[in-house]
Motif scaffolding. Structure first.
Motif, PDB file in Angstrom:
ATOM      1  N   MET A 169       0.855  -1.179   0.000  1.00 14.52           N
ATOM      2  CA  MET A 169       0.000   0.000   0.000  1.00 14.52           C
ATOM      3  C   MET A 169       0.897   1.237   0.000  1.00 14.52           C
ATOM      4  SD  MET A 169      -2.768  -1.588   0.026  1.00 14.52           S
ATOM      5  CE  MET A 169      -3.079  -3.330   0.217  1.00 14.52           C
TER       6      MET A 169
ATOM      7  N   TRP B  41       0.550   4.262   0.590  1.00 10.41           N
ATOM      8  CA  TRP B  41       0.386   5.316   1.590  1.00 10.41           C
ATOM      9  C   TRP B  41       0.851   4.872   2.972  1.00 10.41           C
ATOM     10  CZ3 TRP B  41      -3.392   2.659  -0.912  1.00 10.41           C
ATOM     11  CH2 TRP B  41      -4.171   1.810  -0.139  1.00 10.41           C
TER      12      TRP B  41
ATOM     13  N   LEU C 289      -4.551  -4.055  -5.661  1.00  5.28           N
ATOM     14  CA  LEU C 289      -4.635  -3.672  -4.243  1.00  5.28           C
ATOM     15  C   LEU C 289      -5.874  -4.232  -3.537  1.00  5.28           C
ATOM     16  CD1 LEU C 289      -3.196  -0.035  -4.121  1.00  5.28           C
ATOM     17  CD2 LEU C 289      -2.069  -2.217  -3.760  1.00  5.28           C
TER      18      LEU C 289
ATOM     19  N   HIS D 166      -9.731   0.442   4.989  1.00  6.41           N
ATOM     20  CA  HIS D 166      -8.273   0.345   5.019  1.00  6.41           C
ATOM     21  C   HIS D 166      -7.641   0.360   3.636  1.00  6.41           C
ATOM     22  CE1 HIS D 166      -7.948  -0.242   9.297  1.00  6.41           C
ATOM     23  NE2 HIS D 166      -8.918  -1.121   9.249  1.00  6.41           N
ATOM     24  N   ILE D 167      -8.410   0.081   2.594  1.00  9.56           N
ATOM     25  CA  ILE D 167      -7.793   0.003   1.275  1.00  9.56           C
ATOM     26  C   ILE D 167      -8.443   0.964   0.284  1.00  9.56           C
ATOM     27  CG2 ILE D 167      -7.368  -1.517  -0.694  1.00  9.56           C
ATOM     28  CD1 ILE D 167      -7.131  -3.663   1.718  1.00  9.56           C
TER      29      ILE D 167
ATOM     30  N   PRO E 255      -8.224   5.010   1.463  1.00  9.93           N
ATOM     31  CA  PRO E 255      -6.877   5.577   1.359  1.00  9.93           C
ATOM     32  C   PRO E 255      -6.323   5.508  -0.059  1.00  9.93           C
ATOM     33  CG  PRO E 255      -6.889   3.656   2.823  1.00  9.93           C
ATOM     34  CD  PRO E 255      -8.295   3.961   2.510  1.00  9.93           C
ATOM     35  N   ALA E 256      -6.624   4.434  -0.792  1.00 12.25           N
ATOM     36  CA  ALA E 256      -6.091   4.338  -2.154  1.00 12.25           C
ATOM     37  C   ALA E 256      -6.726   5.386  -3.055  1.00 12.25           C
ATOM     38  CB  ALA E 256      -6.335   2.942  -2.721  1.00 12.25           C
TER      39      ALA E 256
END
Lengths: 261, 292
Positions: A94, A96, B182, B199-200, B203-204
């Motif tokens: 990830m 970030w 992702l 969580h993914i 933020p992505a």
């Protein structure tokens, strides 16, 4: 009755994964493609198995099925391990999150407390020799370092979330294919070291015969379209160059069989 | 004896590779240098603009009631500041814009997620939402006045209609641009639907979402100005838009330009003080330093 039941129970107990006559087809009707046709495979706890095959042999499909990302059309897959972890050709960190936070992510998803997460992630990062790089972001790491962070994260997801003592299972889909030769060489050795230290079972997919023979205890050759198990070799007590020759010859036969058809 | 040595050799090779292959980190320039690079060019541009304006005024091409001198506009601004009117006017408008914008964020975020992730919802209202972006929000003012009267509700309604589509569309674009690997990694790591969103997905999608927020703020600010200029009533108090409207009614061009100047000032100020640093921090953390 007991006589027939006992071997079955026995075989599930000492296997990390058992696949029995797994079939997988994509699409419907005339357009459907059969990717896997009656695959039987058993991986013992702590065993390192390489799946070898040319493109189109359904290696990645097989891993997805074992990982639970996809369901088989028929047949059964039984796991006695904790949640299997998957590593892909790309590190897929990830962007970030720092390296340490990436390793913590599966622990966080499993509901671990912050302190426990930190500690476990620290341990796993030092296991892949990246204890100093925990605060770095993925873009600040080299390709090999990223793949090691991904390995630590995968280990976190299979080991960290389970109770102590449950064996882990690591599924790896050509994880080193995108790396340069020297880095790949180092990472292969690192993987073997990590495997010995953690006693996780590993199912490793590759199309590189040398890599398969170097890493695995057992090499399983799959045919292409549809994927079937062609043959298995044990690498434990063998003459490595002869084995590589033997497997390469067999792989070539499998591939050239498609030219006629 | 041989194995540990080999192991150490390998560790050394690995450490060497890490040192050689890790990308070099660019040194951030000093604070003074950054200030020189970012603050000086716009100041020079502003000074040049003032110069041209002053020259045009001095040449007297246009009558005074059409083109005021910079100093008379400055006098109008200074007077508004001295009497405290400027502060009242700015406060009225800015707090409306901020409230409207925050409400828009609360509405647009779940809406954007729904459109991005649920196929039926996207098919049903996805294009409508993009279409709404091209509809000037002034067009909602007459309807708003008929529905809610000349009350703050009208103003907030217009602000929402202006900014919700931008924010939701930004989030949809952000989600669409997430590399497909992702979410799959998230699934493999054991994330359920909600955990994956938290969580993914979010933020992505943050860079796209931030771009949407920035545009959403710009749209709420200009929708607010449009609403304030058109809908005036004692009930609404005096915002920047009304101030501009009053200037126009009084044929006071200095006041009109002063109002425009203040509107711009707020827009540029929020962009520079809030969105620019936020965007920079987010992009820098991901190694996307190209635009900085």
């Amino acid at each position: 009755m007991t006589a027939t039941l006992e071997p079955a129970a026995q075989s599930t107990l000492d296997a990390a994964v058992t696949l029995s006559s797994v079939r997988k087809s994509f699409g419907h009707g005339a357009n459907s493609v059969l990717a896997l046709d009656g695959v039987d495979l058993r991986v013992a706890p702590g065993e390192f198995v390489c799946l070898l095959g040319a493109s189109g042999c359904g290696k990645s499909t097989l891993l997805n099925l074992v990982a639970g990302l996809d369901a088989p059309t028929s047949g059964s897959i039984r796991l006695t391990t904790s949640r299997p972890a998957v590593m892909f050709q790309e590190a897929a960190l990830m962007p970030w999150l720092t390296a340490a936070r990436n390793v913590e992510l599966p622990l966080r998803l499993a509901g671990l407390k912050r302190g426990a997460r930190r500690e476990k992630a620290g341990e796993l990062l030092s296991l892949v020799r990246l204890a100093e790089a925990g605060h770095k972001r993925p873009h600040e790491l080299s390709g090999g370092m990223r793949q090691r962070v991904a390995l630590a994260r995968a280990l976190a997801s299979t080991l960290g979330s389970a109770e102590e003592g449950t064996p882990g299972l690591l599924l790896m889909d050509e994880p080193f294919a995108a790396l340069d030769a020297i880095t790949r060489d180092v990472l292969q050795a690192e993987l073997v070291r990590v495997w010995r230290e953690t006693s996780t079972a590993i199912l490793f997919v590759t199309h590189d015969v040398r890599e398969a023979v170097r890493l695995a205890q057992r090499v399983v050759l799959l045919s292409s379209r549809p994927g079937r198990v062609v043959r298995e070799w044990s690498t434990v007590d063998g003459d490595e160059p002869a084995l590589i020759n033997d497997i390469t010859t067999r792989l070539r036969e499998v591939i050239s069989g498609h030219a006629a058809a | 004896m041989a194995t540990p040595r080999l192991d150490n050799d390998l560790a050394a090779v690995g450490a060497g590779l890490d040192a050689l292959d890790a990308p070099n980190q660019e040194q951030r320039p000093s604070l003074g240098r950054r200030f020189l690079r970012t603050a000086v060019p716009p100041l020079i541009a502003f000074a040049l603009l003032l110069g041209v304006w002053q020259a045009l005024w001095a040449a007297a091409f246009w009558p005074e009631y059409q083109l005021p001198s910079p100093s008379s506009v400055w006098a109008a601004v200074a007077e508004a500041i001295e009497t405290g009117r400027a502060l009242d006017v700015l406060w009225t408008s800015v707090h409306r814009a901020v409230l409207g914008f925050l409400t828009a964020v609360l509405i647009a975020t779940p809406l954007g997620l729904l459109i991005a992730k649920v196929r039926v919802v996207r098919a049903a209202i996805g294009s409508l939402l993009s279409g709404l972006q091209s509809l000037p929000s002034v067009a909602w003012v007459p309807a708003g006045i008929l529905w809610f009267g000349a009350t703050p509700s009208t103003i907030y309604f217009v602000v929402l209609m202006g900014s919700v589509p931008s924010i939701a569309n930004g989030l949809v674009a952000g989600v669409d641009q997430i590399p497909p690997l992702l979410p799959r990694v998230g699934q493999a790591l054991g994330a359920g639907r909600l955990a994956a969103a938290r969580h993914i997905l979010l933020p992505a999608a943050l860079p796209g979402y931030l771009a949407g927020l920035k545009q959403g703020w710009a749209f709420s600010w200009r929708s607010l100005m449009a609403a304030e200029i058109i809908a005036t009533s004692p009930q609404l108090g005096e915002g920047l838009g009304q101030y501009l409207h009053n200037g126009s009614s009084l044929n006071d061009i200095s006041m009109v330009i002063a109002a425009i100047f203040l509107i711009l000032l707020v827009g540029v100020g929020i962009e520079l003080l809030l969105f620019r640093p936020l965007e920079r921090a987010v992009l820098r953390a991901r190694g996307l330093t190209g635009a900085l």
